[in-house]
Scaffold this motif. Structure first.
Motif, PDB file in Angstrom:
ATOM      1  N   HIS D  63      98.546  16.810 -43.319  1.00 33.81           N
ATOM      2  CA  HIS D  63      98.554  18.251 -43.142  1.00 33.81           C
ATOM      3  C   HIS D  63      97.895  19.028 -44.263  1.00 33.81           C
ATOM      4  CE1 HIS D  63     100.336  17.902 -39.339  1.00 33.81           C
ATOM      5  NE2 HIS D  63     100.672  19.167 -39.254  1.00 33.81           N
ATOM      6  N   ALA D  64      97.678  18.383 -45.399  1.00 31.88           N
ATOM      7  CA  ALA D  64      96.909  19.051 -46.447  1.00 31.88           C
ATOM      8  C   ALA D  64      95.536  19.431 -45.905  1.00 31.88           C
ATOM      9  CB  ALA D  64      96.753  18.127 -47.653  1.00 31.88           C
ATOM     10  N   ALA D  65      94.999  18.603 -45.020  1.00 31.33           N
ATOM     11  CA  ALA D  65      93.682  18.877 -44.455  1.00 31.33           C
ATOM     12  C   ALA D  65      93.702  20.172 -43.641  1.00 31.33           C
ATOM     13  CB  ALA D  65      93.241  17.708 -43.580  1.00 31.33           C
ATOM     14  N   PHE D  66      94.743  20.373 -42.855  1.00 36.40           N
ATOM     15  CA  PHE D  66      94.799  21.579 -42.024  1.00 36.40           C
ATOM     16  C   PHE D  66      95.040  22.826 -42.884  1.00 36.40           C
ATOM     17  CE2 PHE D  66      96.388  18.213 -39.039  1.00 36.40           C
ATOM     18  CZ  PHE D  66      95.188  18.098 -38.366  1.00 36.40           C
ATOM     19  N   TYR D  67      95.898  22.644 -43.887  1.00 35.07           N
ATOM     20  CA  TYR D  67      96.143  23.713 -44.857  1.00 35.07           C
ATOM     21  C   TYR D  67      94.801  24.102 -45.503  1.00 35.07           C
ATOM     22  CZ  TYR D  67      98.686  25.867 -48.860  1.00 35.07           C
ATOM     23  OH  TYR D  67      99.195  26.712 -49.803  1.00 35.07           O
ATOM     24  N   GLY D  68      94.069  23.088 -45.932  1.00 38.17           N
ATOM     25  CA  GLY D  68      92.768  23.314 -46.566  1.00 38.17           C
ATOM     26  C   GLY D  68      91.756  23.914 -45.605  1.00 38.17           C
ATOM     27  N   MET D  69      91.781  23.462 -44.343  1.00 35.96           N
ATOM     28  CA  MET D  69      90.820  24.005 -43.385  1.00 35.96           C
ATOM     29  C   MET D  69      91.038  25.497 -43.191  1.00 35.96           C
ATOM     30  SD  MET D  69      90.425  21.046 -40.500  1.00 35.96           S
ATOM     31  CE  MET D  69      89.452  22.109 -39.466  1.00 35.96           C
ATOM     32  N   GLY D  70      92.310  25.891 -43.085  1.00 35.79           N
ATOM     33  CA  GLY D  70      92.610  27.316 -42.965  1.00 35.79           C
ATOM     34  C   GLY D  70      92.032  28.086 -44.137  1.00 35.79           C
ATOM     35  N   PHE D 122      92.297  10.738 -41.990  1.00 36.01           N
ATOM     36  CA  PHE D 122      91.648  11.979 -41.573  1.00 36.01           C
ATOM     37  C   PHE D 122      91.630  12.978 -42.723  1.00 36.01           C
ATOM     38  CE2 PHE D 122      92.684  16.319 -40.194  1.00 36.01           C
ATOM     39  CZ  PHE D 122      91.443  16.674 -39.692  1.00 36.01           C
ATOM     40  N   SER D 123      92.762  13.124 -43.402  1.00 41.39           N
ATOM     41  CA  SER D 123      92.809  14.146 -44.452  1.00 41.39           C
ATOM     42  C   SER D 123      91.910  13.767 -45.627  1.00 41.39           C
ATOM     43  CB  SER D 123      94.248  14.406 -44.900  1.00 41.39           C
ATOM     44  OG  SER D 123      94.650  13.473 -45.852  1.00 41.39           O
ATOM     45  N   ILE D 124      91.763  12.468 -45.863  1.00 39.47           N
ATOM     46  CA  ILE D 124      90.853  12.055 -46.939  1.00 39.47           C
ATOM     47  C   ILE D 124      89.410  12.405 -46.563  1.00 39.47           C
ATOM     48  CG2 ILE D 124      89.892  10.051 -48.134  1.00 39.47           C
ATOM     49  CD1 ILE D 124      92.706   8.860 -48.084  1.00 39.47           C
ATOM     50  N   ILE D 125      89.072  12.189 -45.292  1.00 38.69           N
ATOM     51  CA  ILE D 125      87.717  12.523 -44.848  1.00 38.69           C
ATOM     52  C   ILE D 125      87.465  14.027 -45.011  1.00 38.69           C
ATOM     53  CG2 ILE D 125      86.199  12.615 -42.835  1.00 38.69           C
ATOM     54  CD1 ILE D 125      87.551  10.008 -41.902  1.00 38.69           C
ATOM     55  N   VAL D 126      88.440  14.837 -44.592  1.00 38.05           N
ATOM     56  CA  VAL D 126      88.271  16.288 -44.727  1.00 38.05           C
ATOM     57  C   VAL D 126      88.100  16.668 -46.197  1.00 38.05           C
ATOM     58  CG1 VAL D 126      89.431  18.512 -44.458  1.00 38.05           C
ATOM     59  CG2 VAL D 126      89.490  16.841 -42.608  1.00 38.05           C
ATOM     60  N   HIS D 127      88.902  16.010 -47.052  1.00 39.10           N
ATOM     61  CA  HIS D 127      88.819  16.304 -48.478  1.00 39.10           C
ATOM     62  C   HIS D 127      87.424  15.979 -49.016  1.00 39.10           C
ATOM     63  CE1 HIS D 127      89.820  15.820 -52.812  1.00 39.10           C
ATOM     64  NE2 HIS D 127      90.553  16.877 -52.544  1.00 39.10           N
ATOM     65  N   ILE D 128      86.883  14.859 -48.586  1.00 35.25           N
ATOM     66  CA  ILE D 128      85.533  14.475 -49.036  1.00 35.25           C
ATOM     67  C   ILE D 128      84.520  15.537 -48.597  1.00 35.25           C
ATOM     68  CG2 ILE D 128      83.679  12.779 -48.748  1.00 35.25           C
ATOM     69  CD1 ILE D 128      85.936  10.653 -48.588  1.00 35.25           C
ATOM     70  N   PHE D 129      84.696  16.042 -47.376  1.00 35.34           N
ATOM     71  CA  PHE D 129      83.779  17.085 -46.919  1.00 35.34           C
ATOM     72  C   PHE D 129      83.906  18.357 -47.768  1.00 35.34           C
ATOM     73  CE2 PHE D 129      83.092  14.368 -43.352  1.00 35.34           C
ATOM     74  CZ  PHE D 129      81.807  14.686 -42.930  1.00 35.34           C
ATOM     75  N   MET D 130      85.131  18.711 -48.136  1.00 39.87           N
ATOM     76  CA  MET D 130      85.305  19.891 -48.998  1.00 39.87           C
ATOM     77  C   MET D 130      84.545  19.711 -50.303  1.00 39.87           C
ATOM     78  SD  MET D 130      89.355  20.639 -48.803  1.00 39.87           S
ATOM     79  CE  MET D 130      90.202  20.837 -47.258  1.00 39.87           C
ATOM     80  N   VAL D 131      84.586  18.492 -50.821  1.00 35.54           N
ATOM     81  CA  VAL D 131      83.951  18.223 -52.110  1.00 35.54           C
ATOM     82  C   VAL D 131      82.430  18.129 -51.969  1.00 35.54           C
ATOM     83  CG1 VAL D 131      83.701  16.475 -53.915  1.00 35.54           C
ATOM     84  CG2 VAL D 131      85.970  17.103 -53.103  1.00 35.54           C
ATOM     85  N   GLU D 132      81.986  17.442 -50.921  1.00 32.64           N
ATOM     86  CA  GLU D 132      80.570  17.109 -50.841  1.00 32.64           C
ATOM     87  C   GLU D 132      79.700  18.193 -50.204  1.00 32.64           C
ATOM     88  OE1 GLU D 132      79.202  14.869 -52.446  1.00 32.64           O
ATOM     89  OE2 GLU D 132      80.939  13.691 -53.052  1.00 32.64           O
ATOM     90  N   ALA D 224      98.951  29.327 -43.227  1.00 34.46           N
ATOM     91  CA  ALA D 224      99.366  29.327 -44.632  1.00 34.46           C
ATOM     92  C   ALA D 224      98.150  29.197 -45.545  1.00 34.46           C
ATOM     93  CB  ALA D 224     100.350  28.187 -44.890  1.00 34.46           C
ATOM     94  N   GLY D 225      97.219  28.345 -45.155  1.00 35.24           N
ATOM     95  CA  GLY D 225      96.015  28.158 -45.957  1.00 35.24           C
ATOM     96  C   GLY D 225      95.220  29.446 -46.080  1.00 35.24           C
TER      97      GLY D 225
END
Lengths: 255, 294, 379, 329, 246
Positions: D63-70, D122-132, D224-225
């Motif tokens: 869910h960190a990924a969804f929080y981050g996506m928001g 999934f959340s790791i992939i989203v995190h990589i996209f945020m970074v890259e 929330a994000g």
């Protein structure tokens, strides 16, 4: 009193990893009768119930309910067709109250979805009130009304068994499948359960009963199907079955 | 360097890193088989392996081989303590509760390690020098051979232990059927204890053999454990052959992904493949289906 | 519950704020570092470096007899926590200025609050985004990454190394470098033959280095801080890469030798002069200050200071100098900082102005080389 | 645990609303406001997650990924493209919900640890996209300059104003969650947790409901994000890594699974605890871990549900004893 | 040898055994018969320590064992062959047999254990052929043989056998029962739970009939085999009478 056929199984086979749990089983259930399925342990009775309720699909064969083939439907679709069941190992929702359990049973009778429920629209309110009332009246019928806000896990075993039947009945089924309804009950509770099952029959509901307690089976069934090693070995009225040497042999061993 | 040498290089390094993932995955598996949980303390087993080795070897001056086994013994003891303490004392044996108890423990141990060794990375010497070895144009370090060799050794040992010794067989039996095992006179509690101790030992080995290449710090274990868990799931959780296969596949995939496709998305690439495998084979590559009885 | 929460909060605050006081009311400076989490290995050294500067200042009499006290906070390397720690400090301590934080992302998260509150802040973060555009209250002590890379570029040009491979971490610092190297390639006319990246938690970068090496570079620049400095160096040597290797301006640390082992030999990097102080000519204006500081640091922490320490200490020196002149007044301190000209620090001679909130230039940067466990001056 | 009755829930909601209105009268400290605001944001995430984990029994470490996506969608659309913030929040919720649908549909067919791994991956992939994808997201250095939310000329630009903003949303999130769990759908979710097979045979399309509640929880996290992004005005990938997922699930468990109010208490207790433990300085992490371990070892049902059940059991026990029956758990 | 005195066992919330008492003498075969759900398996689980009784006492060779863990009870010399065989499926036949002797490895010489291994292989020659095969791949009858063989490896004084004929073809059932008789000749005491009442009563010395957690009949097996009450316990009362009452 040969009434119309409500459910028909034709040549059902079910294999688990190459091993046949059911082998070419065919049988019929007539409307508003109690049909018992009996047989020694491991005969395939529960597998048959699981096939009828769609928990798994048959390897081959067909199950027809009210003229419609249901053998490839998912369990929830089958529930909407009007078939509900109880379980051999109780599957009461322990994380919910007694009343809530029955209210879940009313799922097919209601239709509010996510958005409406989130907003608690007036329509939902009306539906909730109706569901609560129907649930309460079912609990009265099952003598559980005084415990309606108990957690279902804190009910004694016998009452949990009744609750599970109440929950299955809430969906207004045309066909009710009872998997060992009196297993683990004492004699008095068993007799109460027998009365209850007959009362349910009087409500016009067809019943399939899987049970080991022969007193109960012989006492209340209209028809009996006997399975052994995944095959149907006998069928008919209780008297016929009780006298069938194949049945006696299956139960008591070789003469 | 031609493209074939490059690919060979990617595969070789992928295999060594994969070997570490496989070791960590084996640690996860052993505890899973005994208890059904994911043990997050596995991260700390790996971390502490490196840090204890550093302590014994670099700080206390104990010979390398002795330090190796002393560190292992220390972590084995820690594993046993964790089982005897919080895991056995837990009021609820629900899997999610036990898993989060290990998360709490993991945090406690990590904090203690930070306090004890500070935040800096510490080095460990390679087991036998740093002279590059060339294989068909690809270059590897002696330590890579150690990693591969010791991993193979551990796998052979585990194979021997689980299939040739009575205790090993008893552990397998307990994983298959707890009730029947206790009817044979096998103490289930003792088997769980043993599994914690063993996965501590294996995690520690993983931490110790990679440390000369990566150096070690109070939180090195986290990423390795994450990859190790992924490897375990990829192979089919609980299946040891799967863990080894999963680890090696993950290592090689990452390395090839970084070398041939894009180093930016190499981790994303590895996890994407993992997801796809799960979607098409929900119990991992070599996992058995969990049958649900009604 | 809410009441309980309040009680807990108030209680916590009371425990936290029970400070020390002796005689004259101290002037408080906030200091926020990453003491835990992924930035901890830098944060702790920075805290130490600042401690020495403040003690030295107090020994010399402080601000007209009033000592300066450092209030330390830990941002756990987390941007949200950083803002919370900052707000807690602002609310509970009369801080006149702030030192830190360690990381670029925590620094960026704190900027809106710092600007609004008007707190002169000297950050330790490496990223140039902190001071581009120039923000009224925000300064930073480490060299601009662009300046540090320029230092390398000048060296490349001089030795006619025109094909460059670039390897960087995927964190803020590394990506910052990746953007800068493009600009410098254009400016100085070298060819960027390959550009690869890795994650800070990765344990092996052989694949990336193999890719770079395949393009035949004449030099490789590696842009990262922390453990990957060692892993990349080792991997490169293991692959038999013989061309000059450059690390970033955060690599000239004693730990570099421990991380990279024998592979460290010959690696070059931009650095402050602190790591080569003893080799400086006596004519160097910074020499005395550096030698004194090193002596003090070694006595107190039983460790050799690296380049990070110099950045950390300078932030404190400059702030303290400004406080001494301006007194405990945030706005005056800020103005004083902007007027700081020709201040001799550990990292260079600082000339701060309203356009330049770093104050050092490429001329202040030394290029050093790792040789036999020591750093030597290349140019 | 059994839900509170509707009347009791309403009473709690009123008390809760009054508390939100009144608390600022007693708090004057920005830091305390900020702590409460972070509690509020965590509460929104945890309420959603609790619907998924506590009620439906499906664990997500993603869910960190969804929080981050928001947060990122709000940041990018408003700061980069100049979209108006309020509609953007809704847009972010819709996009996040759609992504959650495509991830959730295949993932939720997985069981146990496999589901955990899928969501984690999934959340790791989203995190990589945020970074890259640094041109869009600002990469690891973060994304600064996100505008504050405003209504007309009124800008939510300090902790005090954001307190009302965030807690109003918390209130509505609790309200709709209470509505949901006491409805047909809520019962269906709990039934899935209780026994997926039984739920299915009672007419509940379990796959559909699991996916829908997954989407709903993702939408909560997205909200929330977005609020977080507009409140802090700066975001970076570090805030949305898998540690956050673990933290959020921990809050669900410590508060008590399957209780909307438990989610609020879990988020509150752990957020405040980790702030409070700064007193312990370097022992901070150790203490946090130790407290978490102890709570889970000795109060495995979570704090709220644990105490509530304790109270409830005693009540039932005394009821039964009055009737002269026997009590067993 | 075994004395069970007024035990009460609860299985979850089910009161499964009610004030139940029975005794077994040395080298007897005692059959326990009754319909499904009567509590037969629960009784065996109670003796072997899997579901300990809430009240009452169980004495084995004069030692109280009702509060001991299953491992300790195995060590006392009681081995339970559980219903559904409960083999270690992924382990080989040989490994399963070895684990049957788990506790003996530390106390006895390998030779003794190998002797018993040969004994088991003689009793069930098929197991010798299947030595290295995984237990899960055996047929139902072979699995049952392995399950009994594994128990023999523990060299029990008292063997608790739960439904050994379950789901087996008649010929295999005969083979299994022959082995049970052989075991008795080799001085093992046996408590046999069976649904196949006739087969059980034919080899048993004495028998107890269990109905809903209580013993309703007991006596000489040869006498019980002719009893009408036994038949009723399985196939139910005459249903017409019952129906009238309902």
């Amino acid at each position: 009193m040969n009434s119309e056929i409500i459910l028909k199984a034709e040549g059902i086979r079910k294999y688990f990893g190459g091993v046949a749990a059911l082998n070419d089983v065919s049988f019929e259930v007539r409307r508003n009768e109690i049909t018992a399925i009996i047989g020694p342990n491991g005969a395939g009775k529960t597998t048959l119930i699981n096939l009828i309720t769609g928990i798994y699909p048959p390897t081959s064969g067909k199950i027809i309910f009210e003229g419609k083939t249901i053998s490839r439907l998912k369990p929830f679709h089958i529930a909407y067709q009007g078939i509900t069941r109880t379980f051999q190992n109780l599957q009461v929702f322990h994380n919910m109250t007694v009343l809530e359990n029955v209210m879940v049973g009313l799922h097919t009778q209601t239709e509010s979805e996510f958005l409406n429920c989130l907003l608690h629209l007036p329509k939902v309110k009306r539906e909730e009130r109706r569901v609560a009332e129907e649930g309460a009246s079912l609990l009265r019928f099952f003598h559980l009304e005084s415990k309606s806000d108990w957690l279902s896990s804190s009910l004694p075993y016998g009452e949990q068994k009744r609750l599970e039947i109440a929950r299955a009945l809430a969906g207004k089924p045309k066909l009710l499948l009872l998997d060992e309804p009196v297993a683990g009950l004492n004699i008095r509770e068993t007799e109460e359960m027998a009365e209850l099952i007959l009362k349910i029959k009087k409500m016009g509901i067809t019943i399939i009963l899987v049970e080991h307690d022969m007193n109960l089976v012989m006492g209340i069934s209209d028809k009996i199907t006997v399975l052994n090693y995944g095959q149907k070995i006998s069928g008919g009225t209780p008297e016929e079955v009780q006298k069938d040497p194949k049945v006696i042999q299956a139960y008591l061993g070789e003469e | 360097m031609g493209i074939y040498e490059q690919i060979l290089q990617f595969v070789l390094t992928g295999l060594t890193i994969g070997a570490i993932y496989a070791l960590v995955a084996l640690g996860f598996n052993i505890i899973h088989n005994a208890t059904g949980i994911v043990n997050f303390v596995q991260c700390e087993f790996v971390t502490l392996g490196g840090m204890m080795m550093y302590t014994y070897y670099s700080l206390l001056g104990i010979p390398l081989i002795l330090s190796f086994f002393l560190s292992m013994a220390t972590i084995i003891l820690l594993g046993a303590l964790i089982e005897r303490g919080p895991i056995r004392a837990a009021r609820s044996k629900a899997i999610i509760v036990l898993v989060f108890i290990t998360i709490g423990l993991s945090s406690t141990i990590r904090g203690t390690a930070l306090l004890a060794w500070g935040p800096d990375n510490v080095p460990l010497p390679s087991f036998s020098g740093e002279n590059v070895i060339r294989i068909l144009g690809a270059a590897i370090l002696p330590q890579h051979l150690w990693i591969f060799g010791i991993t193979v050794g551990v796998v052979i040992f585990l194979q021997y232990f689980f299939h040739r010794t009575l205790i090993g067989k008893a552990m397998r039996a307990t994983a298959v059927n707890r009730k029947a095992a206790s009817l044979m006179g096998i103490s289930v509690n003792r088997m769980v204890l043993l599994s914690f101790a063993m996965s501590g030992g294996i995690g520690a080995v993983g931490g110790m053999i990679i440390a000369p290449i990566t150096t070690s710090s109070y939180d090195t274990g986290i990423m390795l454990a994450l990859k190790g868990f992924s490897a375990a799931i990829l192979g089919g959780y609980g299946n040891n052959a799967g863990a080894v296969a999963g680890g090696l596949i993950l290592g090689v995939l990452e390395s090839l992904g970084a070398g041939l496709i894009s180093s930016k998305f190499k981790n994303a690439f590895a996890f994407l493949i993992l997801l796809l495998v799960l979607f098409f084979k929900p119990t991992g590559l070599l996992g058995y289906g969990e049958s649900e009885r009604v | 519950m809410k009441k309980g929460l309040l009680i807990i909060l108030v209680f916590g605050f009371c425990m936290f704020s029970s400070g020390i006081s002796d005689g004259a009311e101290p002037i408080k400076i906030g200091a926020i570092f990453s003491l835990t989490g992924p930035g901890a290995h830098i944060g702790v050294a920075q805290r130490n470096s600042v401690l020495i500067a403040i003690d030295e200042f107090n020994k010399k009499g402080g601000v007209g007899g009033r000592p300066v006290e450092m209030v330390v906070g830990d941002d756990e390397s987390d941007p949200t926590k950083a803002v919370m720690v900052l707000k807690k400090m602002v609310e509970t301590q009369p801080i006149v200025a702030l030192i830190g934080p360690t990381r670029t992302d925590t620094g960026m998260a704190m900027i809106p609050t710092l600007e609004k509150e008007g707190i002169p802040t000297f950050m330790h973060a490496g990223g140039d985004v902190i001071i581009t555009p120039v923000r009224k209250w925000i300064f930073k002590s480490p060299y601009r990454a662009a300046d540090a890379m320029e230092r390398i570029a000048l060296h490349l040009k001089k030795h006619n190394l025109n094909k460059v491979g670039f390897l960087h971490a995927s964190d803020g610092f590394g990506k910052d470098g990746a953007a800068i190297v493009d600009r410098l390639a254009a400016k100085h006319g070298f060819e960027l033959v390959a550009k690869e990246t890795f994650d800070m938690k990765d344990v092996d970068m052989t694949a990336q280095l193999t890719r770079i090496n395949a393009r035949g570079p004449q030099a490789i620049i590696i842009w990262t801080i922390g453990p990957p400095m060692g892993i990349t160096t080792k991997n490169a040597r293991a692959l038999g890469i013989k061309v000059p290797l450059f690390q970033c301006h955060g690599a000239a640390e004693p730990i570099f030798f421990r991380l990279a082992g024998d592979a460290a030999e010959g690696v070059m990097m931009p650095s402050t002069k602190i790591v080569v102080a003893d080799k400086l000519p006596d004519s160097d204006v910074q020499k005395k200050k550096l030698v004194d500081y090193i002596k003090e640091y070694e006595a107190r922490f039983k460790d050799t200071p690296g380049t990070m320490v110099a950045y950390g200490a300078d932030a404190a020196y400059l702030l303290l100098e400004a406080i001494k002149k301006a007194g405990p007044d945030r706005a005056k301190i800020r103005d004083g900082l902007e007027g700081m000209k020709g201040y001799v620090g550990l990292s260079g001679v600082y000339n701060l102005s309203s356009e330049d909130h770093t104050g050092t230039t490429v001329k202040d940067i030394a290029l050093v080389k790792a040789e036999k466990g020591r750093f030597t001056l290349v140019e | 645990m059994a839900p509170f009755t509707r009347k009791k829930e309403t009473l709690f909601l009123i008390i809760f609303a009054l508390a939100i209105i009144l608390i600022p009268l007693f708090v004057k400290n920005k830091y305390h406001f900020m702590v409460m605001n972070i509690v509020g944001l965590n509460t929104i995430v945890v309420i959603g997650l609790n619907l998924l984990i506590g009620f439906t029994g499906q664990i997500s470490l993603g869910h960190a990924a969804f929080y981050g996506m928001g947060a990122y969608l709000s940041a990018i659309f408003t700061a980069t493209f100049g979209f108006p913030p309020w509609p953007t929040i809704v847009l972010a919720m819709i996009i996040t919900g759609m992504v959650a649908y495509f991830v959730g549909y295949p993932s939720l067919k997985l069981k146990g640890h496999y589901l955990v791994m899928a969501t984690l991956g999934f959340s790791i992939i989203v995190h990589i996209f945020m970074v890259e994808l640094d041109r869009i997201t600002g990469g690891p250095s973060g994304f600064p300059g996100i505008p504050h939310l405003s209504i007309g000329a009124f800008v939510f630009d300090n902790d005090f104003k954001n307190f009302y903003l965030i807690w109003t949303f918390v209130f509505f999130c609790i309200l709709v969650s209470v509505n949901l769990v006491n409805s047909r759908v809520g019962r269906a979710l709990k039934a899935i947790h209780g026994s997926e097979v039984a739920a299915n045979t009672l007419g509940i399309d379990t796959d559909k409901y699991k996916t829908k509640v997954f989407v709903l929880s993702a939408v909560f996290a997205s909200l929330a994000g977005s609020l977080y992004a507009h409140y802090i005005t700066f975001i970076s990938p570090r805030s949305f890594d898998f540690y956050y997922s673990i933290q959020a699930v921990t809050m669900v468990i410590v508060g008590g699974m399957g209780s909307v109010w438990g989610a609020f208490f879990g988020a509150g207790l752990l957020t405040v605890l980790s702030e409070f433990l700064h007193v312990a300085e370097k022992y901070n992490i150790i203490a946090y871990g130790a407290i978490l371990t102890l709570v889970l070892v000795f109060l495995p049902e979570g704090i709220v549900v644990g105490f509530y059940n304790f109270y409830r059991r005693r009540k039932i026990k005394s009821m039964i004893e009055k009737r002269g029956g026997e009590f067993r758990v | 040898m075994l004395n069970i005195d007024l035990i009460n066992t609860y299985y979850g919330q089910i009161h499964a055994l009610k004030d139940l008492s029975l005794h077994i003498e040395k080298e007897e075969i005692v059959a326990l018969i009754g319909s499904n759900g009567a509590g037969k398996s629960t009784l065996l689980n109670t003796v072997s320590g899997v579901t300990p009784p809430r009240t009452g006492s169980i004495r084995f060779n004069k030692t109280e064992i009702s509060r001991r863990s299953p491992e300790k009870i195995v060590a006392q010399g009681i081995v339970h062959v559980p219903e559904g065989r409960q083999l270690f499926g992924p382990l080989t036949v040989f490994e399963n047999l070895e684990l049957g002797a788990f506790l003996r490895f530390s106390r006895e010489s390998r030779k003794d254990i190998e002797k018993d291994l040969r004994y088991v292989m003689e009793l069930f020659p098929i197991l010798k052929e299947r030595r290295e095969q995984k237990a899960g791949t055996l047929s139902g009858g072979e699995q049952q043989m392995l399950s009994i063989g594994r128990a023999i490896m523990g060299r029990p004084q008292l063997m608790l056998l739960d439904e050994p004929s379950l789901g087996l073809a008649p010929l295999v059932v005969i083979e299994i029962f022959n082995v049970i008789r052989k075991l008795q000749e080799d001085r093992t005491t046996i408590l046999l739970v069976e649904q196949n009442a006739r087969a059980a009563l034919r080899i048993a010395d004495r028998a107890y009939v269990l109905e809903t957690g209580r013993i309703t009949m007991e006596g000489n097996a040869k006498v019980l085999i002719e009893d009408e009450g036994v038949k009723k316990a399985y196939l139910g009362n005459d249903y017409r009478e019952k129906r009238r009452r309902l």
